[in-house]
Design a protein around this motif. Structure first.
Motif, PDB file in Angstrom:
ATOM      1  N   THR A  13       0.907  -1.103   0.051  1.00 47.17           N
ATOM      2  CA  THR A  13       0.061   0.137  -0.066  1.00 47.17           C
ATOM      3  C   THR A  13       0.657   1.137   0.083  1.00 47.17           C
ATOM      4  OG1 THR A  13      -1.949   1.091   1.065  1.00 47.17           O
ATOM      5  CG2 THR A  13      -0.295   0.192   2.320  1.00 47.17           C
ATOM      6  N   THR A  14       0.377   2.317  -0.548  1.00 48.77           N
ATOM      7  CA  THR A  14       1.169   3.547  -0.519  1.00 48.77           C
ATOM      8  C   THR A  14       0.412   4.612   0.000  1.00 48.77           C
ATOM      9  OG1 THR A  14       1.768   2.760  -2.553  1.00 48.77           O
ATOM     10  CG2 THR A  14       2.046   5.226  -2.182  1.00 48.77           C
ATOM     11  N   ALA A  15       0.976   5.557   0.758  1.00 53.44           N
ATOM     12  CA  ALA A  15       0.344   6.876   1.400  1.00 53.44           C
ATOM     13  C   ALA A  15       1.307   7.947   1.377  1.00 53.44           C
ATOM     14  CB  ALA A  15       0.093   6.431   2.870  1.00 53.44           C
ATOM     15  N   GLN A  16       0.574   9.172   1.657  1.00 51.64           N
ATOM     16  CA  GLN A  16       1.290  10.294   1.530  1.00 51.64           C
ATOM     17  C   GLN A  16       1.907  10.620   2.895  1.00 51.64           C
ATOM     18  OE1 GLN A  16       1.388  10.359  -1.992  1.00 51.64           O
ATOM     19  NE2 GLN A  16       2.149  12.382  -1.290  1.00 51.64           N
ATOM     20  N   ALA A  17       3.320  11.277   3.204  1.00 47.02           N
ATOM     21  CA  ALA A  17       3.615  11.472   4.370  1.00 47.02           C
ATOM     22  C   ALA A  17       4.241  13.019   4.413  1.00 47.02           C
ATOM     23  CB  ALA A  17       4.978  10.593   4.443  1.00 47.02           C
ATOM     24  N   THR A  22       6.283  10.117  -0.233  1.00 54.31           N
ATOM     25  CA  THR A  22       5.487   8.953  -0.409  1.00 54.31           C
ATOM     26  C   THR A  22       5.905   7.694   0.076  1.00 54.31           C
ATOM     27  OG1 THR A  22       4.476  10.025  -2.504  1.00 54.31           O
ATOM     28  CG2 THR A  22       4.006   7.767  -2.408  1.00 54.31           C
ATOM     29  N   VAL A  23       5.187   7.048   0.891  1.00 57.35           N
ATOM     30  CA  VAL A  23       5.549   5.749   1.706  1.00 57.35           C
ATOM     31  C   VAL A  23       4.781   4.670   0.943  1.00 57.35           C
ATOM     32  CG1 VAL A  23       5.679   4.436   3.852  1.00 57.35           C
ATOM     33  CG2 VAL A  23       5.735   6.982   4.042  1.00 57.35           C
ATOM     34  N   THR A  24       5.582   3.702   0.404  1.00 57.28           N
ATOM     35  CA  THR A  24       5.075   2.348  -0.600  1.00 57.28           C
ATOM     36  C   THR A  24       5.840   1.395   0.308  1.00 57.28           C
ATOM     37  OG1 THR A  24       4.991   3.670  -2.398  1.00 57.28           O
ATOM     38  CG2 THR A  24       4.988   1.346  -2.472  1.00 57.28           C
ATOM     39  N   LEU A  25       5.002   0.485   0.946  1.00 57.51           N
ATOM     40  CA  LEU A  25       5.369  -0.641   1.829  1.00 57.51           C
ATOM     41  C   LEU A  25       6.478  -1.523   1.245  1.00 57.51           C
ATOM     42  CD1 LEU A  25       2.330  -1.520   4.035  1.00 57.51           C
ATOM     43  CD2 LEU A  25       4.315   0.004   4.653  1.00 57.51           C
ATOM     44  N   SER A  26       6.292  -1.812  -0.128  1.00 57.39           N
ATOM     45  CA  SER A  26       7.037  -2.860  -0.722  1.00 57.39           C
ATOM     46  C   SER A  26       8.615  -2.153  -1.094  1.00 57.39           C
ATOM     47  CB  SER A  26       6.478  -3.122  -2.119  1.00 57.39           C
ATOM     48  OG  SER A  26       6.507  -2.003  -2.981  1.00 57.39           O
ATOM     49  N   VAL A  66      12.738   1.721  10.431  1.00 54.88           N
ATOM     50  CA  VAL A  66      12.242   2.933  10.163  1.00 54.88           C
ATOM     51  C   VAL A  66      10.962   2.909  10.985  1.00 54.88           C
ATOM     52  CG1 VAL A  66      13.409   3.372   8.072  1.00 54.88           C
ATOM     53  CG2 VAL A  66      11.263   2.211   8.000  1.00 54.88           C
ATOM     54  N   ILE A  67      10.468   4.227  11.348  1.00 55.48           N
ATOM     55  CA  ILE A  67       9.219   4.501  12.098  1.00 55.48           C
ATOM     56  C   ILE A  67       8.202   5.464  11.253  1.00 55.48           C
ATOM     57  CG2 ILE A  67       8.032   5.450  14.279  1.00 55.48           C
ATOM     58  CD1 ILE A  67      11.124   4.814  15.407  1.00 55.48           C
ATOM     59  N   PHE A  68       7.161   5.039  11.167  1.00 53.54           N
ATOM     60  CA  PHE A  68       5.983   5.847  10.685  1.00 53.54           C
ATOM     61  C   PHE A  68       4.799   6.092  11.608  1.00 53.54           C
ATOM     62  CE2 PHE A  68       8.094   4.094   6.868  1.00 53.54           C
ATOM     63  CZ  PHE A  68       8.680   5.128   6.345  1.00 53.54           C
ATOM     64  N   GLY A  69       4.430   7.351  11.805  1.00 52.21           N
ATOM     65  CA  GLY A  69       3.323   7.657  12.750  1.00 52.21           C
ATOM     66  C   GLY A  69       2.041   7.767  11.690  1.00 52.21           C
ATOM     67  N   VAL A  70       0.997   7.325  11.956  1.00 50.50           N
ATOM     68  CA  VAL A  70      -0.276   7.435  11.215  1.00 50.50           C
ATOM     69  C   VAL A  70      -1.598   7.958  12.076  1.00 50.50           C
ATOM     70  CG1 VAL A  70      -1.766   6.507   9.254  1.00 50.50           C
ATOM     71  CG2 VAL A  70       0.601   5.561   9.836  1.00 50.50           C
ATOM     72  N   SER A  71      -2.065   8.907  11.544  1.00 50.99           N
ATOM     73  CA  SER A  71      -3.299   9.694  11.791  1.00 50.99           C
ATOM     74  C   SER A  71      -4.366  10.233  10.779  1.00 50.99           C
ATOM     75  CB  SER A  71      -3.267  10.617  13.185  1.00 50.99           C
ATOM     76  OG  SER A  71      -3.029  12.048  12.522  1.00 50.99           O
ATOM     77  N   LYS A  72      -5.585  10.545  11.131  1.00 50.63           N
ATOM     78  CA  LYS A  72      -6.235  11.072   9.887  1.00 50.63           C
ATOM     79  C   LYS A  72      -6.118  12.496   9.867  1.00 50.63           C
ATOM     80  CE  LYS A  72     -10.165   9.687  11.496  1.00 50.63           C
ATOM     81  NZ  LYS A  72     -11.582   9.399  11.596  1.00 50.63           N
ATOM     82  N   ASP A  73      -5.097  13.188  10.441  1.00 53.17           N
ATOM     83  CA  ASP A  73      -4.839  14.831  10.602  1.00 53.17           C
ATOM     84  C   ASP A  73      -4.470  15.073   9.112  1.00 53.17           C
ATOM     85  OD1 ASP A  73      -5.237  15.795  13.376  1.00 53.17           O
ATOM     86  OD2 ASP A  73      -3.916  14.031  13.677  1.00 53.17           O
ATOM     87  N   SER A  74      -4.465  16.316   8.920  1.00 56.77           N
ATOM     88  CA  SER A  74      -4.007  16.767   7.595  1.00 56.77           C
ATOM     89  C   SER A  74      -2.621  16.983   7.652  1.00 56.77           C
ATOM     90  CB  SER A  74      -4.609  18.373   7.254  1.00 56.77           C
ATOM     91  OG  SER A  74      -4.074  19.173   8.360  1.00 56.77           O
ATOM     92  N   MET A  75      -2.102  17.078   6.238  1.00 52.75           N
ATOM     93  CA  MET A  75      -0.705  17.276   6.226  1.00 52.75           C
ATOM     94  C   MET A  75      -0.114  18.562   6.903  1.00 52.75           C
ATOM     95  SD  MET A  75       1.680  15.247   5.094  1.00 52.75           S
ATOM     96  CE  MET A  75       0.883  14.081   3.707  1.00 52.75           C
ATOM     97  N   ARG A  76      -0.762  19.561   6.725  1.00 48.16           N
ATOM     98  CA  ARG A  76      -0.260  20.831   7.537  1.00 48.16           C
ATOM     99  C   ARG A  76      -0.265  20.449   8.982  1.00 48.16           C
ATOM    100  NH1 ARG A  76      -2.499  25.305   9.607  1.00 48.16           N
ATOM    101  NH2 ARG A  76      -4.614  24.587   9.223  1.00 48.16           N
ATOM    102  N   THR A  77      -1.241  19.956   9.573  1.00 52.12           N
ATOM    103  CA  THR A  77      -1.152  19.753  10.990  1.00 52.12           C
ATOM    104  C   THR A  77      -0.085  18.869  11.188  1.00 52.12           C
ATOM    105  OG1 THR A  77      -3.741  19.968  10.941  1.00 52.12           O
ATOM    106  CG2 THR A  77      -2.515  18.683  12.946  1.00 52.12           C
ATOM    107  N   PHE A  87      10.323  15.466  15.959  1.00 50.68           N
ATOM    108  CA  PHE A  87      10.038  13.989  15.305  1.00 50.68           C
ATOM    109  C   PHE A  87      11.194  13.737  14.226  1.00 50.68           C
ATOM    110  CE2 PHE A  87       5.452  14.229  16.822  1.00 50.68           C
ATOM    111  CZ  PHE A  87       5.882  13.580  18.022  1.00 50.68           C
ATOM    112  N   PRO A  88      12.197  12.730  14.381  1.00 46.61           N
ATOM    113  CA  PRO A  88      12.974  12.482  13.281  1.00 46.61           C
ATOM    114  C   PRO A  88      12.352  11.338  12.170  1.00 46.61           C
ATOM    115  CG  PRO A  88      13.607  11.214  15.188  1.00 46.61           C
ATOM    116  CD  PRO A  88      12.232  12.152  15.539  1.00 46.61           C
ATOM    117  N   PHE A  89      11.165  11.076  12.452  1.00 49.30           N
ATOM    118  CA  PHE A  89      10.453  10.118  11.405  1.00 49.30           C
ATOM    119  C   PHE A  89       9.164  11.081  10.799  1.00 49.30           C
ATOM    120  CE2 PHE A  89       9.188   9.585  15.829  1.00 49.30           C
ATOM    121  CZ  PHE A  89       7.802   9.693  16.122  1.00 49.30           C
ATOM    122  N   GLU A  90       8.716  10.396   9.622  1.00 48.69           N
ATOM    123  CA  GLU A  90       7.735  11.002   9.043  1.00 48.69           C
ATOM    124  C   GLU A  90       6.236  10.513   9.569  1.00 48.69           C
ATOM    125  OE1 GLU A  90       8.655  13.214   6.916  1.00 48.69           O
ATOM    126  OE2 GLU A  90      10.764  12.419   6.816  1.00 48.69           O
TER     127      GLU A  90
END
Length: 155
Positions: A13-17, A22-26, A66-77, A87-90
């Motif tokens: 799966t892919t997501a914006q960070a 762009t984070v693509t798991l593969s 590598v570490i990624f935090g995920v929430s529904k907040d906007s990119m600006r937030t 935070f040193p991670f995306e």
């Protein structure tokens, strides 16, 4: 798309960070990956959890993780939250809940007697081969990041 199961490969799966990435798991194969889902930027528990990952980041990095935090907040937030707490991670922005649904973390929650659908605090550990090795659901923040780090070191 089926819910990931421990011991099984994670579907791609892919997501914006943040940081315009762009984070693509593969594309993360060869590294261990910690993905932690949290309800909302700038709330006490979510801030503490992010700071705990930040404070142990060098140890995760030394363990090829590598570490990624995920929430529904906007990119600006997210960008402001990341900068404010250094935070040193995306952070992955998932307003459409696609990434959240991929990991089945959208659950019925209650607050002040009202029910709503929201992110259940959860963490997933994927090994360098793309296999889900651990999952933590209904996470309590205190001591959690230490537990995740121990699991990473045990890989």
């Amino acid at each position: 798309m089926s819910t990931p199961e421990v011991g099984q490969p994670i579907a791609d799966t892919t997501a914006q960070a943040t940081s315009e990435t762009t984070v693509t798991l593969s594309e993360l194969k060869g590294k261990n990956v910690v993905i932690y889902f949290y309800p909302k930027d700038n709330t006490p528990g979510c801030t503490t959890e992010g700071q705990n990952f930040r404070d142990l980041y060098a140890e995760f990095e030394a363990a090829n993780t590598v570490i990624f935090g995920v929430s529904k907040d906007s990119m600006r937030t997210h960008e402001n939250f990341k900068k404010k707490h250094e935070f040193p991670f995306e952070l992955i922005s998932d307003p459409e809940e696609a990434f959240c649904k991929h990991f089945d973390v959208i659950k019925l929650k209650k607050l002040y007697g009202k029910e709503y659908m929201g992110i259940e605090r959860s963490t997933f550990l994927i090994d360098a081969e793309g296999i889900l090795r651990n999952e933590w659901r209904k996470v309590k923040v205190k001591g959690h990041v230490d537990e995740v780090l121990e699991a990473v070191k045990a890989l």
